[in-house]
Design an enzyme around this catalytic site. Structure first.
Site, short mmCIF file in Angstrom:
data_model
loop_
_atom_site.label_atom_id
_atom_site.label_comp_id
_atom_site.label_asym_id
_atom_site.label_seq_id
_atom_site.Cartn_x
_atom_site.Cartn_y
_atom_site.Cartn_z
CE LYS A 7 -2.63 4.89 2.88
NZ LYS A 7 -3.78 3.98 2.84
CB ALA B 232 -0.92 0.01 1.21
#
Length: 394
Positions: free
Chosen positions: A243, A210
């Site tokens: 992100k 992630a």
């Protein structure tokens, strides 16, 4: 019907954000929610994202449904970004998903279809939604040791000892980089042992990546995921664009499923498409189109990588500043681990009581297990946090 519903437990991180917003103290510091913030506390739209969106709005002439799997340009570009040829492209099936969370959910749904009795092994600690989704789906979950509360680093011996007890056919969930919530990550040599251990057990890896680009660089952060994918005949990878592209609310993610042979990819792809259809029909498209445009346009990609590198180096600088300030205040090196951790988070090893004391006395808001978002700091708040940590006796 609805009167039989029971109140669900509140999300601890979102509850923390609510409490922070209600706090009137001017020097309050929010280190809870997992979003990147600049020195002014703002989460900006990246330059390349703004330009890609401008082009998209100007050129897009329809909002008709995309494919069940999502935009193919996005899927191909993300497979290349994450895997970079680590496995033959013909072995990789992929679907766009609503964020990395959607990718994890679809991965677990796929596992339920393919191996309903498989046990899912999760690091202790891990991102809370991992266990939450596994439990909600009624799947069997087992923790493996990961974090050493004394050193605030990786409990490598404990991790390997637990992974040696994994049964054939089980699934081991691994964080590809920038471990959430601890910030502690295996070295390349340790990754080699992890891969060897999981492979010897006959288990299937599920990699959650992630934060690619937030740790040591885009390729460096993907190195472990690529090594895992190359070593196993089957592998699942959930990747998020929230992100590293800063498009949190666009809900942009991808699930990749690597089959042992290219001949099996068609069935795997069809099953992934089926799961998308059952859960939400078609995945969100705007963020995926933006990411696809950035990754396939040399100028946009160069600008995105340059800004992402600025973000990464900024967080490393904050880590060093905090570690240096704590060294100065304590006259010891016991907080140097903060500079060695990678990603947005570090778990500092404070007790829940110490975390509460920092909130009550100094308006420092972090998750109860002492996970803090490094990106929530700046030059003004680092001394405040360091003093609060020392005052609380963490």
């Amino acid at each position: 019907m609805l009167e039989h519903l029971k109140e669900q437990p509140a999300d601890k991180i979102l509850s923390l954000t609510t409490a922070y917003r209600a706090d009137p103290r001017p020097n309050k510091v929010d280190l809870g929610v997992g979003v990147y913030k600049d020195a002014e506390g703002h989460t900006p739209v990246m330059r390349a994202v703004k330009e890609a969106e401008r082009r998209l709005v100007a050129s897009q002439d329809t909002k008709v449904y995309t494919a069940l799997s999502g935009d193919q340009v996005f899927i191909d570009a993300m497979v290349d970004l994450v895997l970079d040829g680590a496995v033959a492209r013909g072995r990789v099936a992929g679907i766009a998903t609503p964020g990395g969370t959607g990718a994890i959910r679809q991965a677990l749904e796929l596992i339920k279809l393919a191996a309903p009795s498989a046990k899912i092994w999760v690091s202790n600690p891990s991102w809370p939604n991992h266990a939450s989704i596994i439990n909600y789906l009624g799947m069997t979950r087992q923790d493996y040791r990961y974090f050493d509360e004394q050193t605030r680093g990786l409990d490598f011996d404990g991790m390997i000892a637990d992974l040696k007890t994994v049964a054939a056919g089980d699934v081991v969930l691994l964080h590809g980089c920038c471990h959430n919530p601890t910030g502690a990550n295996p070295t390349a040599d340790q990754w080699a042992v992890i891969i060897e251990t999981v492979k010897a057990a006959g288990a299937v890896p599920l990699v959650d990546i992630a934060y690619q680009g937030f740790g040591d660089g885009l390729d460096e952060d993907a190195a472990a995921t690529r090594a895992v994918a190359a070593a196993f005949s089957e592998c699942l990878i959930a990747a998020s664009c929230s992100k590293n592209f800063g498009i949190y609310r666009e809900r942009t993610g991808i699930l990749m499923a690597i089959s042992g042979e290219a001949a099996h990819t068609g069935i795997t792809q069809g099953t992934l498409n089926f799961l998308n259809r059952q859960n939400y029909s078609f995945p969100p498209d705007h963020g995926a189109r933006v990411v696809g445009m950035i990754l396939t346009d040399p100028a946009l990609r160069a600008d995105w990588q340059a800004e992402l590198e600025e973000v990464r180096l900024g967080m490393l600088g904050l880590r060093k500043q905090l570690a240096d300030e704590l060294r100065r205040l304590t006259n010891s090196d016991r907080f140097d681990f903060i500079a060695h951790h990678r990603g947005m988070f570090s778990r500092i090893g404070a007790s829940p009581a110490q975390v509460e004391a920092m909130r009550a006395d100094d308006a420092i808001y972090m998750v109860g297990d002492s996970r803090m978002n490094i990106a929530g700091l700046n030059a003004r708040t680092i001394p405040l946090l360091a003093a609060a940590i020392v005052k609380a006796g963490a």
